[in-house]
Motif scaffolding. Sequence first.
Motif, PDB file in Angstrom:
ATOM      1  N   ALA A 231      55.619  34.818  48.199  1.00 13.92           N
ATOM      2  CA  ALA A 231      54.966  35.902  48.938  1.00 13.92           C
ATOM      3  C   ALA A 231      54.165  36.799  47.996  1.00 13.92           C
ATOM      4  O   ALA A 231      53.060  37.245  48.338  1.00 13.92           O
ATOM      5  N   THR A 232      54.688  37.038  46.809  1.00 15.76           N
ATOM      6  CA  THR A 232      53.961  37.854  45.825  1.00 15.76           C
ATOM      7  C   THR A 232      52.661  37.170  45.427  1.00 15.76           C
ATOM      8  O   THR A 232      51.597  37.807  45.369  1.00 15.76           O
ATOM      9  N   GLN A 233      52.718  35.873  45.182  1.00 15.15           N
ATOM     10  CA  GLN A 233      51.510  35.121  44.831  1.00 15.15           C
ATOM     11  C   GLN A 233      50.508  35.150  45.981  1.00 15.15           C
ATOM     12  O   GLN A 233      49.298  35.319  45.760  1.00 15.15           O
ATOM     13  N   ALA A 234      51.010  34.976  47.206  1.00 13.55           N
ATOM     14  CA  ALA A 234      50.111  34.973  48.365  1.00 13.55           C
ATOM     15  C   ALA A 234      49.447  36.336  48.545  1.00 13.55           C
ATOM     16  O   ALA A 234      48.248  36.418  48.849  1.00 13.55           O
TER      17      ALA A 234
ATOM     18  N   ALA B 241      35.128  42.296  50.649  1.00 15.94           N
ATOM     19  CA  ALA B 241      34.679  43.703  50.728  1.00 15.94           C
ATOM     20  C   ALA B 241      33.399  43.900  49.924  1.00 15.94           C
ATOM     21  O   ALA B 241      32.481  44.610  50.362  1.00 15.94           O
ATOM     22  N   ALA B 242      33.340  43.256  48.746  1.00 16.00           N
ATOM     23  CA  ALA B 242      32.126  43.371  47.923  1.00 16.00           C
ATOM     24  C   ALA B 242      30.943  42.732  48.640  1.00 16.00           C
ATOM     25  O   ALA B 242      29.819  43.280  48.624  1.00 16.00           O
ATOM     26  N   ALA B 243      31.170  41.573  49.284  1.00 17.06           N
ATOM     27  CA  ALA B 243      30.086  40.915  50.023  1.00 17.06           C
ATOM     28  C   ALA B 243      29.633  41.780  51.191  1.00 17.06           C
ATOM     29  O   ALA B 243      28.426  41.903  51.458  1.00 17.06           O
ATOM     30  N   ALA B 244      30.603  42.397  51.883  1.00 19.56           N
ATOM     31  CA  ALA B 244      30.247  43.265  53.016  1.00 19.56           C
ATOM     32  C   ALA B 244      29.467  44.485  52.534  1.00 19.56           C
ATOM     33  O   ALA B 244      28.483  44.886  53.168  1.00 19.56           O
ATOM     34  N   ASP B 245      29.911  45.063  51.416  1.00 19.06           N
ATOM     35  CA  ASP B 245      29.173  46.213  50.866  1.00 19.06           C
ATOM     36  C   ASP B 245      27.752  45.826  50.493  1.00 19.06           C
ATOM     37  O   ASP B 245      26.805  46.594  50.722  1.00 19.06           O
ATOM     38  N   LYS B 246      27.596  44.613  49.928  1.00 17.46           N
ATOM     39  CA  LYS B 246      26.254  44.151  49.541  1.00 17.46           C
ATOM     40  C   LYS B 246      25.371  43.997  50.777  1.00 17.46           C
ATOM     41  O   LYS B 246      24.212  44.417  50.778  1.00 17.46           O
TER      42      LYS B 246
ATOM     43  N   ASN C 296      44.720  39.752  48.179  1.00 17.71           N
ATOM     44  CA  ASN C 296      44.051  40.961  47.684  1.00 17.71           C
ATOM     45  C   ASN C 296      42.761  40.615  46.945  1.00 17.71           C
ATOM     46  O   ASN C 296      41.741  41.303  47.108  1.00 17.71           O
ATOM     47  N   LYS C 297      42.788  39.564  46.129  1.00 14.68           N
ATOM     48  CA  LYS C 297      41.571  39.140  45.410  1.00 14.68           C
ATOM     49  C   LYS C 297      40.502  38.699  46.405  1.00 14.68           C
ATOM     50  O   LYS C 297      39.327  39.053  46.274  1.00 14.68           O
ATOM     51  N   LEU C 298      40.911  37.906  47.374  1.00 11.97           N
ATOM     52  CA  LEU C 298      39.963  37.413  48.375  1.00 11.97           C
ATOM     53  C   LEU C 298      39.404  38.569  49.202  1.00 11.97           C
ATOM     54  O   LEU C 298      38.194  38.614  49.487  1.00 11.97           O
ATOM     55  N   ALA C 299      40.271  39.521  49.554  1.00  9.86           N
ATOM     56  CA  ALA C 299      39.813  40.684  50.316  1.00  9.86           C
ATOM     57  C   ALA C 299      38.815  41.495  49.484  1.00  9.86           C
ATOM     58  O   ALA C 299      37.834  42.035  50.030  1.00  9.86           O
ATOM     59  N   GLY C 300      39.050  41.587  48.190  1.00  9.80           N
ATOM     60  CA  GLY C 300      38.109  42.297  47.311  1.00  9.80           C
ATOM     61  C   GLY C 300      36.744  41.625  47.309  1.00  9.80           C
ATOM     62  O   GLY C 300      35.700  42.309  47.366  1.00  9.80           O
ATOM     63  N   LYS C 301      36.745  40.286  47.257  1.00 11.93           N
ATOM     64  CA  LYS C 301      35.464  39.554  47.280  1.00 11.93           C
ATOM     65  C   LYS C 301      34.750  39.780  48.610  1.00 11.93           C
ATOM     66  O   LYS C 301      33.538  39.997  48.641  1.00 11.93           O
TER      67      LYS C 301
END
Length: 132
Positions: free
Chosen positions: A80-83, A95-100, A88-93
């Motif tokens: 669960a920690t790994q998931a 979010a960055a794409a949405a901001d762009k 979180n990493k995928l959500a960051g990507k």
Amino acid sequence: MSIASEIKILTLAGLGLVMSLAGNGLQGYVYLQQRDALTEARTTLTNSAEATDLAQRAANSCSASITTLETSAAVQAALATQAREFANKLAGKHAAAADKILSTPPAVPGNDCASAQARVADLLAARKKGGD
């Protein structure tokens, strides 16, 4: 010896015999009661030992199951920690794409439809090239 003394002796002997028989009967009765009590105590002891053994085996089985559950819980927690980290990493990507996308000015100012078509064409071209 006279007949009276012989009768006394026989009476005393008979009385002694009756008392001996009564004592033997009482002793036999007491013996049987003690034997039955001992048999019952042995049966109770055997049943108690079996119940104790059964309880011990159940407790050991329970302990083993708890150990297995603890191990499984630790593995699940690590997964669960790994998931969560991956999410979180995928959500960051994303979010960055949405901001762009939100910060990019329209491709055709004043025409939202043409701007959306241009943006979709750019996204499809980027996917063909192997981009996001």
